[in-house]
Design an enzyme around this catalytic site. Structure first.
Site, PDB file in Angstrom:
ATOM      1  N   ARG A 189      -7.868  -8.976   0.917  1.00  0.00           N
ATOM      2  CA  ARG A 189      -8.460  -7.811  -0.179  1.00  0.00           C
ATOM      3  C   ARG A 189      -9.866  -8.230  -1.506  1.00  0.00           C
ATOM      4  O   ARG A 189     -10.411  -7.842  -1.814  1.00  0.00           O
ATOM      5  CB  ARG A 189      -7.989  -6.707  -0.876  1.00  0.00           C
ATOM      6  CG  ARG A 189      -6.777  -5.448   0.180  1.00  0.00           C
ATOM      7  CD  ARG A 189      -5.863  -4.935  -0.988  1.00  0.00           C
ATOM      8  NE  ARG A 189      -6.680  -3.768  -1.192  1.00  0.00           N
ATOM      9  CZ  ARG A 189      -5.848  -2.565  -1.271  1.00  0.00           C
ATOM     10  NH1 ARG A 189      -5.013  -2.634  -2.041  1.00  0.00           N
ATOM     11  NH2 ARG A 189      -6.192  -1.249  -1.612  1.00  0.00           N
ATOM     12  N   LYS A 242      11.900   7.810  -8.561  1.00  0.00           N
ATOM     13  CA  LYS A 242      11.583   6.995  -7.522  1.00  0.00           C
ATOM     14  C   LYS A 242      13.454   7.072  -7.295  1.00  0.00           C
ATOM     15  O   LYS A 242      14.854   6.724  -7.905  1.00  0.00           O
ATOM     16  CB  LYS A 242      11.530   5.880  -7.408  1.00  0.00           C
ATOM     17  CG  LYS A 242      10.839   5.792  -6.465  1.00  0.00           C
ATOM     18  CD  LYS A 242       9.951   4.739  -6.625  1.00  0.00           C
ATOM     19  CE  LYS A 242       8.923   4.091  -5.465  1.00  0.00           C
ATOM     20  NZ  LYS A 242       8.702   2.454  -5.623  1.00  0.00           N
ATOM     21  N   GLU A 251      -5.897  -7.006  -6.674  1.00  0.00           N
ATOM     22  CA  GLU A 251      -5.563  -8.361  -5.710  1.00  0.00           C
ATOM     23  C   GLU A 251      -7.214  -9.631  -6.309  1.00  0.00           C
ATOM     24  O   GLU A 251      -6.909 -10.469  -6.378  1.00  0.00           O
ATOM     25  CB  GLU A 251      -5.584  -8.323  -4.505  1.00  0.00           C
ATOM     26  CG  GLU A 251      -3.958  -8.069  -3.559  1.00  0.00           C
ATOM     27  CD  GLU A 251      -3.906  -6.274  -4.018  1.00  0.00           C
ATOM     28  OE1 GLU A 251      -3.228  -6.156  -3.531  1.00  0.00           O
ATOM     29  OE2 GLU A 251      -4.663  -5.867  -4.024  1.00  0.00           O
TER      30      GLU A 251
END
Length: 636
Positions: free
Chosen positions: A407, A288, A379
């Site tokens: 979710r 990244k 979640e």
């Protein structure tokens, strides 16, 4: 570093992925560098997701060189790493308005381009969607390919494994690219990340696995026999070394890890895998922030950046200090209160689905490392885990964005509310969020929460309300949600609440109530409405608690006013205004009413002010609507 000043002679000739097909390898290498340069210029001009996009320059280029999109379906997970994909698929001329009103979205979007076969914004959906496309191709007799590109952070979600499990069982021709950069937004956690680390650390096993594969593939029956023997040896070695791939157990042929910044390796490997049948997974290791030193060193800080960040870094310019503000953000204020409460109450534990930084919990993590649980992008698990902790006498606090809580509503209802467990939900980013658009808007939590028994829902208007809501929620033997926006938190808007901790707060009373309006404000819109009420001499009520609804206090005030206006930054359908006005009607106390909130449509990305104006919740729209309503009832 404006886009117009960037020298990109090769990129300037690319109008679609078809233009990549005839380019030489050296030209492709040059194009990769130009893409990285153009990306830095674009993000400098518009702001946006930096680290994730820098990490997929070579991967994006290789995918579009090898595959034939849009006929071949390239399904990107989350979508915040697709800025380069957009540049290569005919949208470079519009990229200067990325995430701005009328410009491209910050995520993939079907309505925007045929090269975006599936819309994203939330994580961990790519494998399911690409599998559906692969099954459809098989049923339709099509030779098109389906590719899912998913990060290792997104792979921690249950839906990704549900899709892998099904894909391995149905033997669909699906290629999954696992982009492994050891990050989601925050550093990854969990056993899967440790498993991927073990895989990355065994180059000898990987070399044995892949050496001679092309020779065996061309050796006919002898190759099949040798391949079977070699596969048994390979699998035995992997088990002996503890590196048996989870993906192979799920029915995938596993390839990798390979260097995701080695363009030649990517081109060769993807070319080899392109036409192989069945479920395949290519493990690609990337970095990244690749190509920008600061982003490589701190990819979390540079996950998303504002305008001119890149040019300031390049010129070593120190960013100007932010305008001093005595007002913390709602996220900061909530985290500070939570830390104070945790000091005196050892039962308090916090749970976050991979959003330690976003939810302001870094300080809590530092002070109470054993009492914060980052569960990854999971979640549903986060909510039910909180339920398990609550059954043992703890006071779990789930810090979650409104859009991501969507979710896990089954778990909220079935695992928490049905059992009336004392779990506190801190719902951040409630309401409209601006540039991230409809995928991240928190429009539905109030409408959903109002319909769930046992669940209590607070919408504080300022820090005073927030303190009271937190105290009440942590003392309550049942589930509570506290919602707040991505904005600055006012300290105290004044007014007085009743003695009951659930009572609303009267901010202002009209001097001539019988001829004026009662404005019932939900949450931070109370501050926006204050000057309007002063100008028009209206009564302003800060509701504080959406559920339980303080109906008796509302009915008493409504009786003394000529009309009622409700204002909420949430869906009008099934929202607070609908509940209040229907109960007034049922009680035989109807009043002329105006119900303001988010309309029954998804609000396009743009600035937060533009999004609020779209649905009539900015200051000027509110002032005009309320004044017109007051005139109308005054004339009747």
């Amino acid at each position: 570093m404006p886009l117009s000043s960037v020298h990109t002679p090769h990129l300037d000739l690319i109008d679609s992925p078809a233009d990549l097909k005839g380019l030489s390898r050296p030209t492709l290498h040059a194009l990769a560098e130009e893409l990285r340069t153009a990306l830095l210029a674009q993000i400098d001009a518009t702001g946006g997701h930096l680290s994730a996009n820098l990490g997929v320059v070579e991967l994006t280029l290789a995918l579009h060189r090898v595959f034939d999109a849009p006929e071949d379906r390239l399904v990107w997970d989350v979508g915040h790493q697709t800025y380069l994909h957009k540049m290569l698929t005919g949208r470079r001329g519009e990229i200067g308005r990325l995430r701005q009103r009328g410009g491209p979205a910050g995520f993939t979007r079907r309505a925007e381009s045929p090269y975006d076969p599936f819309g994203a914004g939330h994580s961990s959906t790519s494998i399911s969607a690409a599998l559906g496309m692969a099954i459809a191709a098989r049923q339709q007799g099509s030779a098109r390919h389906a590719v899912a590109i998913i990060g290792d952070g997104a792979m921690t979600a249950g839906q990704a494994f549900e899709a892998l499990n099904h894909a391995g069982d149905c033997r669909a021709d699906l290629l999954v690219i696992l982009n492994d950069n050891e990050m989601s937004i925050s550093p990854n956690v969990g056993a899967l990340n440790q498993h991927l680390t073990r895989l990355r650390s065994l180059p000898l096993i990987e070399k044995l696995r892949h050496s001679g594969e092309s020779v065996l593939a061309q050796a006919g029956p002898l190759g099949d026999l040798l391949g079977s023997t070699r596969a048994s040896l390979r699998d035995g070695m992997r088990h002996l070394t503890g590196a048996s791939s989870l993906f192979e157990e799920l029915g995938f042929r596993y390839f990798g890890p390979i260097d995701g910044h080695d363009l030649d390796a990517l081109l060769d490997t993807l070319g080899n895998l392109r036409d192989q049948p069945g479920p395949r997974l290519l493990h690609v290791v990337t970095q990244k922030g690749r190509g920008l030193d600061e982003a490589e060193r701190d990819p979390v800080r540079y996950h998303g950046v504002g305008q001119r960040t890149v040019s300031r870094l390049a010129s070593k310019e120190i960013a100007p200090p932010a305008t001093p503000s005595t007002r913390p953000t709602w996220t900061e204020a909530t985290a500070e209160i939570l830390c104070r409460r945790a000091e005196s109450d050892p039962r308090i534990v916090t749970i976050t689905p991979a959003m330690v930084e976003g939810s302001g919990l870094k300080r809590f993590q530092e002070r109470f490392p054993d009492r914060l649980h980052d569960v990854g992008i999971a979640e549903q698990h986060a909510v039910t885990l909180a339920g398990g902790l609550a059954t043992e006498g703890l006071r779990p606090v789930v810090a979650i964005y409104s859009t991501f809580l969507q979710r896990a509503w089954d778990q909220v209802i079935h695992d928490i509310a049905l059992q009336n467990l004392p779990v506190v939900f801190l719902i951040d980013r409630a309401g409209l969020v601006g540039p991230d658009g409809p995928t991240h808007a928190g429009s539905f939590d109030m409408s959903l929460g109002l319909s769930v028994p046992n669940l209590r829902l607070a919408a504080p208007a300022d820090q005073r309300d927030l303190e009271a809501a937190m105290e009440t929620a942590l003392a309550h033997d049942g589930p509570t949600m506290i919602r707040f926006p991505r904005d600055r938190c006012p300290a105290d808007l004044g007014g007085a609440a009743g003695s009951d901790s659930w009572a609303p707060r009267l901010i202002r009373r009209s001097s001539n109530a019988g001829r004026r309006l009662l404005l019932i404000a939900v949450g931070p819109l109370t501050e926006t409405l204050q000057p309007i009420c002063e100008e028009l001499d209206l009564t302003l009520l800060d509701l504080r608690w959406v559920k339980p609804l303080p109906f008796e206090a509302i009915a008493e005030l409504a009786e003394a006013h000529a009309g009622v206006v409700t204002v909420e930054e949430g869906s009008r359908i099934g929202g607070v205004g609908a509940e209040i006005l229907s109960r007034l009607l049922e009680s035989g106390n109807p009043r002329p009413a105006l119900r303001l909130g988010i309309e029954d449509r998804f609000i396009e990305h743009g600035s937060r002010d533009e999004c609020l104006a779209d649905t009539g919740l900015d200051f000027q729209s509110l002032a005009d609507s309320i004044a017109a309503f007051l005139d109308r009832i005054s004339d009747s």
